[in-house]
Write an enzyme that holds these catalytic residues in place. Structure first.
Site, PDB file in Angstrom:
ATOM      1  CG  HIS A   1      -1.704   1.260   1.403  1.00 27.15           C
ATOM      2  ND1 HIS A   1      -2.643   1.676   0.484  1.00 27.15           N
ATOM      3  CD2 HIS A   1      -1.698   2.196   2.382  1.00 27.15           C
ATOM      4  CE1 HIS A   1      -3.187   2.808   0.893  1.00 27.15           C
ATOM      5  NE2 HIS A   1      -2.623   3.149   2.037  1.00 27.15           N
ATOM      6  CB  SER A   2       0.638   4.297   0.453  1.00 28.48           C
ATOM      7  OG  SER A   2       0.964   5.657   0.412  1.00 28.48           O
ATOM      8  CE1 TYR A   3       8.451   6.758   0.175  1.00 28.98           C
ATOM      9  CE2 TYR A   3       9.201   4.722   1.193  1.00 28.98           C
ATOM     10  CZ  TYR A   3       9.484   5.929   0.579  1.00 28.98           C
ATOM     11  OH  TYR A   3      10.786   6.305   0.368  1.00 28.98           O
TER      12      TYR A   3
END
Length: 401
Positions: free
Chosen positions: A277-279
């Site tokens: 997720h995300s980073y």
């Protein structure tokens, strides 16, 4: 105003003297009585008078109401510190759930850590390294979240299902996966600076003595004014701390590579899957750059959820981009229905809607689609037929993978 009074005649000077006298009579400590309460908070959920109900929602023990951020009006900083203190308790609570409810074990990093050095840890199922079939690896984004979490905000304001990785872990175990939960934000420990360390850090400079002396004088005057102001604005001045980084795990990228080298690459699973997720997506792409051949050989499919990776900024090579197009899918925040193809300016992997416009919800909303994607990837691999990504503005058909 004082400067204007000083430039005037005798009357103005008298007013200046009177004003100075008035200011000298003001008791700063009395003014501070209306300042924030001590930054001292409970160290348990019960101490905060909150509990997670049977639906995994955080509720007040007495009123049954959701969490209230503005517990004290006009004290935003105090309210924020209270929220952060609660967040730390919830982090420990999630760790307990990973161990007690999901039956994961806590593994210390580095694997050869001495007793005195800073340490981190990950969680894994008992069969993570010996499961011959499937292994699921979970990587959250950056910020305050720790192992087992997608978003603290969701845990506090929504529920455990949407804010934690527990639904992924439980389903993976039910479907015969081994599981490894990364902890990419646990990069250092904080220790209080000694007076000598504070002085040393302020003394270290390569500037000429005359310039340094002049600068020190200015800094002392500035510090005097700042301290005067801080005494009123922030009577509970926090202690100065320093960060001691964890060996080989000083960043999310380092952590992902370390766990790959010491655990994932050593596992017996024929099919390794990632949810990032995300980073966490950026950390996975960096892992690919550093361990391209090994990742291609072991990883069957990767589900990204609103990943912030960038193949140009990270200088991702052509062969990796081609592999990502065939083996990755990024569920992004979008107003389109779940699994609807979303156009991308980047030449990497297909992007589809997570069925929500909220970044932090993308992992939860795409949850059922991710496991379908993994199942289809295994079928494709077993039939030795490469998946064909699509960019049509229609719902994805998983048979195409």
């Amino acid at each position: 105003m004082m400067a204007q009074l000083q430039q005037g005649g005798p009357d103005e000077k008298e007013k200046t003297t009177a004003l100075k006298d008035l200011l000298s009579r003001i008791d700063l400590d009395e003014l501070m009585k209306k300042d924030e309460p001590p930054l001292e908070f409970p160290d348990t959920l019960e101490g905060f008078e909150y509990i997670f109900n049977e639906r995994g929602q955080l509720r007040h023990i007495k009123t049954g109401e959701p969490f209230v951020f503005n517990y004290r009006e006009d004290l935003h900083r105090w309210n924020q510190k209270r929220y952060e203190a609660l967040g730390e308790i919830i982090t420990k609570y999630i760790y307990e759930l990973l161990q007690n409810e999901c039956r994961l074990k806590k593994v210390t990093l580095p694997v050869d850590a001495t007793e005195t050095e800073p340490k981190s840890f990950i969680f894994m199922s008992e069969d993570a390294l010996v499961n011959p079939d499937k292994l699921l690896v979970l990587i959250h984004g950056n910020g305050v979240v720790r192992a087992g979490q997608w978003a603290r905000r969701l845990i506090i304001n929504e529920d455990l299902d949407s804010g934690t990785q527990i639904p992924y872990i439980k389903r993976a175990i039910e479907e015969g996966y081994g599981v490894i939960v990364l902890n990419p934000n646990e990069n250092y420990i904080e220790v209080e600076k000694t007076k000598a360390q504070i002085q040393l850090s302020s003394d270290i400079t390569d500037e000429p003595a005359e310039k340094r002396e002049r600068k020190d004088t200015i800094q002392k005057e500035t510090k005097k004014r700042r301290d005067f102001y801080e005494k009123y604005r922030n009577p509970q001045k926090e202690k100065e701390t320093m960060q001691i980084y964890i060996r080989d795990n000083g960043s999310p990228e380092e952590h992902a590579i370390y766990v790959w080298d010491h655990f994932i690459s050593q596992s017996a699973a024929e099919n390794v899957f990632f949810v990032a997720h995300s980073y966490g997506g950026l950390a996975f792409v960096e892992l690919m750059i550093q361990r391209e051949a090994a990742v291609k050989n072991r990883v069957t499919a990767v589900a990204l959820t609103d990943s912030v990776h960038n193949v140009w900024h990270q200088e991702v090579g052509k062969t990796i981009r081609e592999w990502m197009r065939e083996n990755c899918c990024n569920w992004v925040s979008s107003s389109e229905p779940l699994d609807t193809s979303v156009e991308s300016m980047l030449p990497d992997c297909p992007r589809v809607s997570a069925g929500t416009e909220r970044h932090e919800l993308t992992s939860w909303k795409s949850f059922p689609s991710v496991f379908k994607f993994f199942s289809e990837a295994v079928k494709v691999k077993n039939s030795l037929v490469k998946p064909t990504p699509t960019r049509r503005s229609t719902r994805i058909k998983y048979e195409e993978y």
